[in-house]
Design a protein around this motif. Structure first.
Motif, mmCIF file in Angstrom:
data_model
loop_
_atom_site.group_PDB
_atom_site.id
_atom_site.type_symbol
_atom_site.label_atom_id
_atom_site.label_comp_id
_atom_site.label_asym_id
_atom_site.label_seq_id
_atom_site.Cartn_x
_atom_site.Cartn_y
_atom_site.Cartn_z
ATOM 1 N N GLN A 43 0.107 -3.387 -9.034
ATOM 2 C CA GLN A 43 -0.701 -4.108 -8.055
ATOM 3 C C GLN A 43 -0.692 -3.446 -6.672
ATOM 4 N N VAL A 44 0.079 -2.375 -6.525
ATOM 5 C CA VAL A 44 0.183 -1.696 -5.230
ATOM 6 C C VAL A 44 -1.084 -0.870 -4.990
ATOM 7 N N ARG A 45 -1.718 -1.089 -3.875
ATOM 8 C CA ARG A 45 -2.947 -0.358 -3.547
ATOM 9 C C ARG A 45 -2.617 1.094 -3.191
ATOM 10 N N GLY A 46 -3.465 2.007 -3.666
ATOM 11 C CA GLY A 46 -3.318 3.421 -3.348
ATOM 12 C C GLY A 46 -2.366 4.183 -4.241
ATOM 13 N N ILE A 47 -1.606 3.491 -5.059
ATOM 14 C CA ILE A 47 -0.591 4.162 -5.874
ATOM 15 C C ILE A 47 -1.220 4.839 -7.093
ATOM 16 N N ASP A 48 -0.668 5.979 -7.455
ATOM 17 C CA ASP A 48 -1.031 6.660 -8.707
ATOM 18 C C ASP A 48 0.204 6.556 -9.590
ATOM 19 N N TYR A 77 0.867 -1.179 0.000
ATOM 20 C CA TYR A 77 0.000 0.000 0.000
ATOM 21 C C TYR A 77 0.901 1.226 0.000
ATOM 22 N N TYR A 78 0.739 2.098 -1.006
ATOM 23 C CA TYR A 78 1.623 3.259 -1.134
ATOM 24 C C TYR A 78 0.833 4.389 -1.789
#
Length: 244
Positions: free
Chosen positions: A158-163, A129-130
């Protein structure tokens, strides 16, 4: 899985967070990470500047240190590339066929981090999560020697929260190239200026890559310009969670 960890010189001396993040990530995924204390430099700097004979003891040490492990991970496409493409070559050049064979065998079991995760551990979503706007710089050695392809991007997606935003002219060199930046500072600086312009144009908060060497070069340029963009190793993003 029991995984040996080759930290690299830059991670050991200047960027320990990249090394620690690699260990945290792999342990979170349920693997045992071993740090052999006998490890030193892979010898890439010596080899690339013409000191191949002086690199021979480093090749020998790497092979003897990591020969006992089935898998070794390296948080650097550059160092992994040197181990895989130069170690056996150097040993052969100086007539040590036994070392060349052992170096080739150990090198075949040495993986850059994104390769290990996708090709060996068969995982793309590592539970990260990033929540930041991030752009990815594919380093030259990871592209052309280690040939990781789009593996780092597959992991980042696949990283949650990343833009995650695309970097223009992504495959152009940042201008570091190890001792190239020292021997050709004007050319290196001009190449860095182009890379920084492209990074800033994305509006990213963070520029990531799989090599601390390139991130050191890029980060220095961004800092001098007070661009407001941080450099963060790929491992640090993948090791991040909502609770960290």
């Amino acid at each position: 899985m029991r995984i040996a960890f080759f930290a690299t010189c830059l991670a050991d001396t200047l960027f320990p967070e990249a090394a620690k993040a690699t260990v945290r990530l792999l342990e979170r995924l349920g693997h045992e990470v071993v740090f052999p204390n006998q490890q030193t430099c892979c010898g890439q700097m010596h080899i690339n500047t013409g000191y191949q004979k002086e690199a021979l003891p480093l090749v020998r040490r790497y092979a003897s240190t990591f020969d006992r492990y089935d898998v070794t991970v390296v948080p650097s496409g550059s160092c992994a590339g040197s181990i895989r493409h130069q170690h056996a070559m150097v040993a052969s050049a100086y007539g040590d066929a036994g070392l060349a064979s052992r170096a080739a065998d150990v090198a075949a079991r040495t993986y850059e981090l994104s390769e290990l995760l996708i090709d060996v551990l068969k995982v793309e979503d590592v539970g990260a999560y990033y929540p930041h706007r991030v752009t990815y710089h594919p380093t030259c050695h990871s592209l052309r020697m280690t040939r990781v392809g789009d593996k780092p991007l597959r992991l980042l997606r696949q990283v949650r929260g990343i833009d995650l935003v695309e970097l223009p002219a992504a495959e152009q060199c940042c201008g570091f190239g190890g001792t190239f930046a020292l021997k050709n500072p004007e050319t290196s600086t001009a190449m860095l200026a182009d890379k920084i312009t492209d990074i800033v144009s994305t509006g990213a908060d963070v520029c990531t890559a799989g090599d601390t060497s390139c991130l050191m070069h890029i980060g220095g340029g961004l800092s001098r310009l007070r661009a407001g963009v941080r450099t963060v190793h790929l491992a640090e993003i993948l090791a991040s969670t909502e609770s960290s």
